[in-house]
Design a protein around this motif. Sequence first.
Motif, PDB file in Angstrom:
ATOM      1  N   GLN A  65       0.952  -1.105  -0.040  1.00 60.09           N
ATOM      2  CA  GLN A  65      -0.100  -0.268   0.039  1.00 60.09           C
ATOM      3  C   GLN A  65       0.837   1.281  -0.068  1.00 60.09           C
ATOM      4  N   SER A  66       0.511   2.402  -0.518  1.00 61.23           N
ATOM      5  CA  SER A  66       1.052   3.873  -0.266  1.00 61.23           C
ATOM      6  C   SER A  66       0.520   4.282   0.804  1.00 61.23           C
ATOM      7  N   ILE A  67       0.921   5.432   1.559  1.00 64.18           N
ATOM      8  CA  ILE A  67       0.717   5.814   2.887  1.00 64.18           C
ATOM      9  C   ILE A  67      -0.479   6.812   2.650  1.00 64.18           C
ATOM     10  N   THR A  68      -0.813   6.945   1.336  1.00 58.87           N
ATOM     11  CA  THR A  68      -1.891   7.803   1.022  1.00 58.87           C
ATOM     12  C   THR A  68      -3.258   7.061   0.644  1.00 58.87           C
ATOM     13  N   ASP A  69      -3.126   5.589   0.706  1.00 57.65           N
ATOM     14  CA  ASP A  69      -4.108   4.706   0.557  1.00 57.65           C
ATOM     15  C   ASP A  69      -4.756   4.572   1.785  1.00 57.65           C
ATOM     16  N   TYR A  70      -6.071   4.234   1.684  1.00 58.51           N
ATOM     17  CA  TYR A  70      -7.021   3.860   2.867  1.00 58.51           C
ATOM     18  C   TYR A  70      -6.923   2.524   2.819  1.00 58.51           C
ATOM     19  N   TYR A  71      -6.844   2.015   4.114  1.00 61.09           N
ATOM     20  CA  TYR A  71      -6.527   0.650   4.618  1.00 61.09           C
ATOM     21  C   TYR A  71      -6.902   0.444   6.058  1.00 61.09           C
ATOM     22  N   SER A  72      -7.492  -0.701   6.285  1.00 60.18           N
ATOM     23  CA  SER A  72      -8.207  -0.833   7.647  1.00 60.18           C
ATOM     24  C   SER A  72      -8.148  -2.522   8.097  1.00 60.18           C
ATOM     25  N   ALA A  73      -8.092  -2.733   9.368  1.00 60.02           N
ATOM     26  CA  ALA A  73      -8.083  -4.193   9.836  1.00 60.02           C
ATOM     27  C   ALA A  73      -9.098  -5.021   8.989  1.00 60.02           C
ATOM     28  N   ALA A  74     -10.454  -4.283   8.819  1.00 63.82           N
ATOM     29  CA  ALA A  74     -11.522  -5.256   8.004  1.00 63.82           C
ATOM     30  C   ALA A  74     -10.992  -5.570   6.790  1.00 63.82           C
ATOM     31  N   MET A  75     -10.329  -4.595   5.907  1.00 67.70           N
ATOM     32  CA  MET A  75      -9.960  -5.038   4.591  1.00 67.70           C
ATOM     33  C   MET A  75      -8.777  -6.138   4.710  1.00 67.70           C
ATOM     34  N   TYR A  76      -7.763  -5.932   5.809  1.00 67.09           N
ATOM     35  CA  TYR A  76      -6.729  -6.820   5.862  1.00 67.09           C
ATOM     36  C   TYR A  76      -7.281  -8.149   6.130  1.00 67.09           C
ATOM     37  N   GLU A  77      -8.236  -8.398   7.138  1.00 70.04           N
ATOM     38  CA  GLU A  77      -9.211  -9.595   7.655  1.00 70.04           C
ATOM     39  C   GLU A  77      -9.298 -10.390   6.080  1.00 70.04           C
ATOM     40  N   GLN A  78     -10.216  -9.569   5.260  1.00 69.61           N
ATOM     41  CA  GLN A  78     -11.007 -10.109   4.168  1.00 69.61           C
ATOM     42  C   GLN A  78      -9.691 -10.707   3.126  1.00 69.61           C
ATOM     43  N   GLU A  79      -8.732  -9.879   2.938  1.00 70.92           N
ATOM     44  CA  GLU A  79      -7.396 -10.224   1.930  1.00 70.92           C
ATOM     45  C   GLU A  79      -6.767 -11.467   2.501  1.00 70.92           C
ATOM     46  N   VAL A  80      -6.644 -11.637   3.943  1.00 69.10           N
ATOM     47  CA  VAL A  80      -5.684 -12.680   4.438  1.00 69.10           C
ATOM     48  C   VAL A  80      -6.629 -14.014   4.196  1.00 69.10           C
ATOM     49  N   MET A  81      -8.065 -13.815   4.435  1.00 69.24           N
ATOM     50  CA  MET A  81      -8.845 -14.789   4.464  1.00 69.24           C
ATOM     51  C   MET A  81      -8.838 -15.540   3.207  1.00 69.24           C
ATOM     52  N   LYS A  82      -8.911 -14.564   2.212  1.00 64.23           N
ATOM     53  CA  LYS A  82      -8.870 -15.068   0.591  1.00 64.23           C
ATOM     54  C   LYS A  82      -7.653 -15.655   0.289  1.00 64.23           C
ATOM     55  N   LEU A  83      -6.330 -15.021   0.904  1.00 61.97           N
ATOM     56  CA  LEU A  83      -4.981 -15.593   0.684  1.00 61.97           C
ATOM     57  C   LEU A  83      -4.932 -17.023   1.235  1.00 61.97           C
ATOM     58  N   MET A  84      -5.613 -17.246   2.386  1.00 61.54           N
ATOM     59  CA  MET A  84      -5.460 -18.543   2.900  1.00 61.54           C
ATOM     60  C   MET A  84      -6.327 -19.582   2.416  1.00 61.54           C
ATOM     61  N   GLU A  85      -7.319 -19.133   1.755  1.00 70.10           N
ATOM     62  CA  GLU A  85      -8.231 -20.051   0.829  1.00 70.10           C
ATOM     63  C   GLU A  85      -7.474 -20.515  -0.568  1.00 70.10           C
ATOM     64  N   ASP A  86      -6.956 -19.361  -1.128  1.00 65.36           N
ATOM     65  CA  ASP A  86      -6.057 -19.757  -2.259  1.00 65.36           C
ATOM     66  C   ASP A  86      -4.813 -20.444  -2.184  1.00 65.36           C
ATOM     67  N   THR A  87      -4.098 -20.122  -1.115  1.00 65.41           N
ATOM     68  CA  THR A  87      -2.758 -20.821  -1.053  1.00 65.41           C
ATOM     69  C   THR A  87      -2.909 -21.981  -0.306  1.00 65.41           C
TER      70      THR A  87
END
Length: 309
Positions: A65-87
Amino acid sequence: MTSLIVITGPTGVGKTDLCLSLAERYNTEIINADSRQIYREIPIGTAAPTTEQQQRVRHHFVGTQSITDYYSAAMYEQEVMKLMEDTKKEVMILSGGSMMYIDAVCNGIDDIPTVRDDIRIKMKKRLEDEGIESLTAELQRLDPLYWEKVDRNNPRRIVHALEICHQTGHPYSSLLTGKRKERPFKTIKIGLTRDTIAKVKRGQTIYDHSALYERINDRVLTMINNGLIQEAQNMLPHRHENALNTVGYKELFQYFDGAIDRDEAIRQIQSHTREYARKQLTWYKKDTEMTWFHPDDIHKITQFIETNL
């Protein structure tokens, strides 16, 4: 079922070297759980894994991410869960010191709506114009329950709560159910500590943090030698971004403003990092699922993992 090995502990304790060794042992990859290492512009001040370390073992969520991007723990949760599913790995490693990110993956967090861009921009400008005191007072009025427990020295938490209040028309606390989510993987939690017992007084154990503090002080000096001051200088045009409201950059911005000298900035970075480490340890101690090891006890750690896989 996939096993997720969680390696956590206070900043500077020695998570990186251990995780590299474990990832190689289990032929797997590392999921970064440091909420600042995801920003690509600030690798020195966040002690992000080096290029060589990332070539040695694949890391996820480092410099994405860039420091100007909006990012949250909720977004992180979703992306990690997808990674765990795909990997399709039997074992994955989640490593970092951001308690909210780790909790989001292990237990899930409440379904908080993604903040609209217009509200996010408006609240960011209000923080710059009015300061944190004004926004904290507004949060006390709109959501006294969350105001009671939030870290009022953390503008990011204050601003996010107000963003949700304004977007939904409801107190942020009313959306926090605390309900644990089911996970399709097994979690093995390992906490790292270098503390020793100093004494037991009136039934309370007093710990000696000196080994950790020495590592923190040395690491800050290494960051300075590796170019932290120049990195912070490059970030001056973005100093009001939430990503930079963190130890290392706040103190150097004061130095650039002439409020403190260079030596005092370094001293404050060391002191504030030690303070942050203490807060991390306090948080971790609440997690009864955590098993604690010295980071150099790799034989005991691997034995524990093997027993629980």
